[in-house]
Design a protein around this motif. Sequence first.
Motif, mmCIF file in Angstrom:
data_model
loop_
_atom_site.group_PDB
_atom_site.id
_atom_site.type_symbol
_atom_site.label_atom_id
_atom_site.label_comp_id
_atom_site.label_asym_id
_atom_site.label_seq_id
_atom_site.Cartn_x
_atom_site.Cartn_y
_atom_site.Cartn_z
ATOM 1 N N HIS A 46 60.841 70.806 35.484
ATOM 2 C CA HIS A 46 61.012 71.677 34.325
ATOM 3 C C HIS A 46 60.093 72.887 34.395
ATOM 4 O O HIS A 46 60.522 74.010 34.195
ATOM 5 C CB HIS A 46 60.777 70.900 33.020
ATOM 6 C CG HIS A 46 60.735 71.755 31.803
ATOM 7 N ND1 HIS A 46 59.604 71.896 31.038
ATOM 8 C CD2 HIS A 46 61.681 72.532 31.233
ATOM 9 C CE1 HIS A 46 59.872 72.718 30.036
ATOM 10 N NE2 HIS A 46 61.124 73.126 30.123
ATOM 11 N N GLY A 68 58.594 65.476 29.484
ATOM 12 C CA GLY A 68 59.770 65.053 30.237
ATOM 13 C C GLY A 68 59.427 63.778 30.982
ATOM 14 O O GLY A 68 58.274 63.561 31.364
ATOM 15 N N GLU A 76 65.063 60.123 39.077
ATOM 16 C CA GLU A 76 65.981 60.491 38.004
ATOM 17 C C GLU A 76 65.248 61.012 36.763
ATOM 18 O O GLU A 76 64.303 60.389 36.278
ATOM 19 C CB GLU A 76 66.835 59.289 37.605
ATOM 20 C CG GLU A 76 67.841 59.607 36.514
ATOM 21 C CD GLU A 76 68.662 58.407 36.092
ATOM 22 O OE1 GLU A 76 69.517 58.591 35.227
ATOM 23 O OE2 GLU A 76 68.450 57.297 36.607
ATOM 24 N N ALA A 77 65.685 62.173 36.274
ATOM 25 C CA ALA A 77 65.160 62.733 35.021
ATOM 26 C C ALA A 77 65.735 61.911 33.873
ATOM 27 O O ALA A 77 66.953 61.780 33.742
ATOM 28 C CB ALA A 77 65.550 64.195 34.892
ATOM 29 N N ARG A 79 64.335 62.059 30.393
ATOM 30 C CA ARG A 79 64.169 62.636 29.055
ATOM 31 C C ARG A 79 63.938 64.136 29.161
ATOM 32 O O ARG A 79 63.163 64.603 29.989
ATOM 33 C CB ARG A 79 62.994 61.968 28.328
ATOM 34 C CG ARG A 79 62.846 62.461 26.884
ATOM 35 C CD ARG A 79 61.846 61.666 26.077
ATOM 36 N NE ARG A 79 60.499 61.902 26.557
ATOM 37 C CZ ARG A 79 59.494 61.035 26.414
ATOM 38 N NH1 ARG A 79 59.693 59.878 25.832
ATOM 39 N NH2 ARG A 79 58.297 61.317 26.864
ATOM 40 N N LEU A 80 64.618 64.864 28.300
ATOM 41 C CA LEU A 80 64.447 66.319 28.226
ATOM 42 C C LEU A 80 63.011 66.654 27.847
ATOM 43 O O LEU A 80 62.364 65.863 27.178
ATOM 44 C CB LEU A 80 65.417 66.895 27.192
ATOM 45 C CG LEU A 80 66.905 66.758 27.549
ATOM 46 C CD1 LEU A 80 67.760 67.218 26.381
ATOM 47 C CD2 LEU A 80 67.244 67.531 28.806
ATOM 48 N N PRO A 81 62.514 67.793 28.279
ATOM 49 C CA PRO A 81 63.237 68.914 28.847
ATOM 50 C C PRO A 81 63.529 68.791 30.342
ATOM 51 O O PRO A 81 64.194 69.655 30.907
ATOM 52 C CB PRO A 81 62.333 70.104 28.577
ATOM 53 C CG PRO A 81 60.961 69.530 28.611
ATOM 54 C CD PRO A 81 61.109 68.141 28.019
ATOM 55 N N CYS A 83 65.585 67.994 33.307
ATOM 56 C CA CYS A 83 67.007 67.709 33.494
ATOM 57 C C CYS A 83 67.400 67.720 34.970
ATOM 58 O O CYS A 83 68.516 67.361 35.319
ATOM 59 C CB CYS A 83 67.873 68.666 32.685
ATOM 60 S SG CYS A 83 67.579 70.381 33.016
ATOM 61 N N GLU A 84 66.482 68.109 35.835
ATOM 62 C CA GLU A 84 66.725 68.094 37.281
ATOM 63 C C GLU A 84 65.912 66.962 37.889
ATOM 64 O O GLU A 84 64.717 66.813 37.600
ATOM 65 C CB GLU A 84 66.301 69.433 37.893
ATOM 66 C CG GLU A 84 66.583 69.538 39.367
ATOM 67 C CD GLU A 84 66.141 70.885 39.945
ATOM 68 O OE1 GLU A 84 65.831 70.914 41.149
ATOM 69 O OE2 GLU A 84 66.091 71.874 39.192
ATOM 70 N N ASN A 85 66.539 66.144 38.723
ATOM 71 C CA ASN A 85 65.867 65.003 39.336
ATOM 72 C C ASN A 85 64.798 65.457 40.327
ATOM 73 O O ASN A 85 64.874 66.547 40.893
ATOM 74 C CB ASN A 85 66.874 64.114 40.063
ATOM 75 C CG ASN A 85 67.865 63.479 39.117
ATOM 76 O OD1 ASN A 85 67.662 63.418 37.908
ATOM 77 N ND2 ASN A 85 68.961 62.998 39.669
#
Length: 103
Positions: A46, A68, A76-77, A79-81, A83-85
């Motif tokens: 992020h 995040g 694996e992502a 929780r936001l923010p 969003c990219e693994n």
Amino acid sequence: MTWVTACQLAEIEQEGAKRFDHEGRTYALYRAPDDSVYCTAGLCTHEAIHLADGLVMDYEVECPKHSGVFDYRTGEALRLPACENLKTYQVEVVDGEVRVAIG
């Protein structure tokens, strides 16, 4: 693939993380509750914050800046923010040394 010695296993607390830098890149090593060790890219996808400074609980790491969360086993992502693994790397422990497969 090149195996690089990152640290001694004893340098990573159980359910903890350690930063590892190699050839201009930053990685994060994690010691799971079952004592297995994992490695991911060291910066949050992020906002490029060092994940080794984050909170490690069970098999997840929380970014210290915006909270995040990633599963450090798979990158694996969760929780936001974020969003990219995260990129993950193969790890082995040999005679107490943590080695990471890079390249």
